[in-house]
Design an enzyme around this catalytic site. Sequence first.
Site, PDB file in Angstrom:
ATOM      1  N   ASN A  65     -10.720  -4.062  -1.427  1.00  0.00           N
ATOM      2  CA  ASN A  65     -10.577  -3.051  -2.472  1.00  0.00           C
ATOM      3  C   ASN A  65      -9.638  -3.496  -3.592  1.00  0.00           C
ATOM      4  O   ASN A  65      -8.737  -4.300  -3.349  1.00  0.00           O
ATOM      5  CB  ASN A  65     -10.032  -1.753  -1.855  1.00  0.00           C
ATOM      6  CG  ASN A  65     -11.102  -0.981  -1.138  1.00  0.00           C
ATOM      7  OD1 ASN A  65     -12.230  -0.874  -1.613  1.00  0.00           O
ATOM      8  ND2 ASN A  65     -10.770  -0.442   0.023  1.00  0.00           N
ATOM      9  N   TYR A  74     -14.031  10.376  -2.116  1.00  0.00           N
ATOM     10  CA  TYR A  74     -13.096  10.010  -3.186  1.00  0.00           C
ATOM     11  C   TYR A  74     -13.211  10.917  -4.404  1.00  0.00           C
ATOM     12  O   TYR A  74     -12.297  10.959  -5.224  1.00  0.00           O
ATOM     13  CB  TYR A  74     -13.309   8.545  -3.585  1.00  0.00           C
ATOM     14  CG  TYR A  74     -12.873   7.586  -2.509  1.00  0.00           C
ATOM     15  CD1 TYR A  74     -11.568   7.115  -2.452  1.00  0.00           C
ATOM     16  CD2 TYR A  74     -13.752   7.188  -1.510  1.00  0.00           C
ATOM     17  CE1 TYR A  74     -11.152   6.264  -1.447  1.00  0.00           C
ATOM     18  CE2 TYR A  74     -13.344   6.340  -0.495  1.00  0.00           C
ATOM     19  CZ  TYR A  74     -12.050   5.875  -0.471  1.00  0.00           C
ATOM     20  OH  TYR A  74     -11.643   5.042   0.534  1.00  0.00           O
ATOM     21  N   CYS A  77     -19.168  -1.635   0.696  1.00  0.00           N
ATOM     22  CA  CYS A  77     -18.311  -0.505   1.047  1.00  0.00           C
ATOM     23  C   CYS A  77     -18.979   0.243   2.190  1.00  0.00           C
ATOM     24  O   CYS A  77     -20.204   0.223   2.315  1.00  0.00           O
ATOM     25  CB  CYS A  77     -18.132   0.418  -0.159  1.00  0.00           C
ATOM     26  SG  CYS A  77     -17.087   1.868   0.145  1.00  0.00           S
ATOM     27  N   ARG A  95       0.833  -1.204   0.000  1.00  0.00           N
ATOM     28  CA  ARG A  95       0.000   0.000   0.000  1.00  0.00           C
ATOM     29  C   ARG A  95       0.870   1.257   0.000  1.00  0.00           C
ATOM     30  O   ARG A  95       0.565   2.230  -0.701  1.00  0.00           O
ATOM     31  CB  ARG A  95      -0.917  -0.002   1.225  1.00  0.00           C
ATOM     32  CG  ARG A  95      -1.753   1.260   1.357  1.00  0.00           C
ATOM     33  CD  ARG A  95      -2.629   1.231   2.588  1.00  0.00           C
ATOM     34  NE  ARG A  95      -3.439   2.437   2.652  1.00  0.00           N
ATOM     35  CZ  ARG A  95      -4.434   2.620   3.526  1.00  0.00           C
ATOM     36  NH1 ARG A  95      -4.720   1.677   4.408  1.00  0.00           N
ATOM     37  NH2 ARG A  95      -5.125   3.740   3.533  1.00  0.00           N
ATOM     38  N   HIS A 125     -16.372   3.951  -4.794  1.00  0.00           N
ATOM     39  CA  HIS A 125     -15.450   5.079  -4.601  1.00  0.00           C
ATOM     40  C   HIS A 125     -15.607   6.132  -5.696  1.00  0.00           C
ATOM     41  O   HIS A 125     -14.683   6.910  -5.957  1.00  0.00           O
ATOM     42  CB  HIS A 125     -13.996   4.605  -4.487  1.00  0.00           C
ATOM     43  CG  HIS A 125     -13.736   3.868  -3.214  1.00  0.00           C
ATOM     44  ND1 HIS A 125     -12.486   3.412  -2.864  1.00  0.00           N
ATOM     45  CD2 HIS A 125     -14.556   3.506  -2.195  1.00  0.00           C
ATOM     46  CE1 HIS A 125     -12.558   2.799  -1.683  1.00  0.00           C
ATOM     47  NE2 HIS A 125     -13.802   2.841  -1.264  1.00  0.00           N
TER      48      HIS A 125
END
Length: 421
Positions: free
Chosen positions: A144, A244, A164, A90, A194
Amino acid sequence: MKLTVVGGGSTYTPELIDGFARLRDTLPIEELVLVDPAAERLELVGGLARRIFARQGHPGRIVTTSDLDAGVEGADAVLLQLRVGGQAARRQDETWPLECGCIGQETTGAGGLAKALRTVPVVLEIAERVRRANPRAWIIDFTNPVGIVTRALLQAGHRAVGLCNVAIGFQRKFAALLGTDPKDVHLDHVGLNHLTWETGVRLGGPEGANVLPKLLAENGDAIADDLRLPRPLLDRLGVVPSYYLRYYYAHDAVVRELRTKPSRAEEVAAMERELLTMYGDPSLDEKPALLARRGGAFYSEAAVDLAAALLGGAGSPYQVVNTLNRGTLPFLPDDAVIEVQAAVGPTGPVPLPVPDLDPLYAGLVANVTTYEDLALEAALRGGRDRVFRALLAHPLIGQYEYAEPLTGQLITHNREHLAWA
């Protein structure tokens, strides 16, 4: 009822356990299995999970195992919350795209594509093993990028629904601002995972009065501050975009901001170390307050509601999920995965009708859907050219001078996770 959590060693898991314990009448779990290859983490999380159940008087049995096949055997539902490559991957997703002046984020842009490429093959392998163990099991995907992963699952014929926590977060915040029970707040939530907008906020159900104009007029400053977007933008749009959308509506400002501070992955990694120390304390029998900063707020309530509805229990009749379009948004293919309100039951989700979407939003949804098509093709078939095509199609990249170096960076940083590289 047996429910399995793949990725059960996540520091998120006590949030989920707390929800299972509190909402046991909605979802009466007899056996909960936490599956994770990280044995040390799993035992810390599993120990806390058992103490939470005991404190709240839940009679269910909690099992921890690194054996996936044993964990999913006979499960009625399997929740996926895994992170291939961990926080180290990440951190890369959030940093190397910034070198090209593009957003560095784990689900959006180049970083989101990298995560999809690492994740889709692993999730599909897990899903096949779930299907062999119990073909009727539901797979609830919280991994995700949810839209791409859910589409991969559905395309492969799995009984899957994507989940989500963005929508339930808005529902809770709006309920607090309105001074009402969250169960009375129904969102007109539409878009892709998102990439969504709240185009209406209704009291009492899908046919209730739309109080969004009143909500924005009276609480627009607070909502805008929470989204870190300017109040005049919300007034002009007349809707509430998800957080987002900031990556699209304020791209350059966000890139400048991200270049001047530690990555979110570094913050989360530090939090996880502290949380795991807490989880090892045998006197701790509730989720710690620090967990609220880890992310995933209200995930447990959403997961319980969805699992209960799919398994014929007492879940809410209408829920925001990721599921097949099937004509809901007529400008998208039927097999696109959208995030909308749906009627959910044992046969799966059925999207509620959606009014014609404003071209301002429909155009972006169509563009990102095309990117997701290409991203899934790259995840399933591999190849440098497929990665390049997906990056070039993404509206946050879209230029050759960015897409070409990002392709090389993505492959270099993820080679150990890409069978074809």
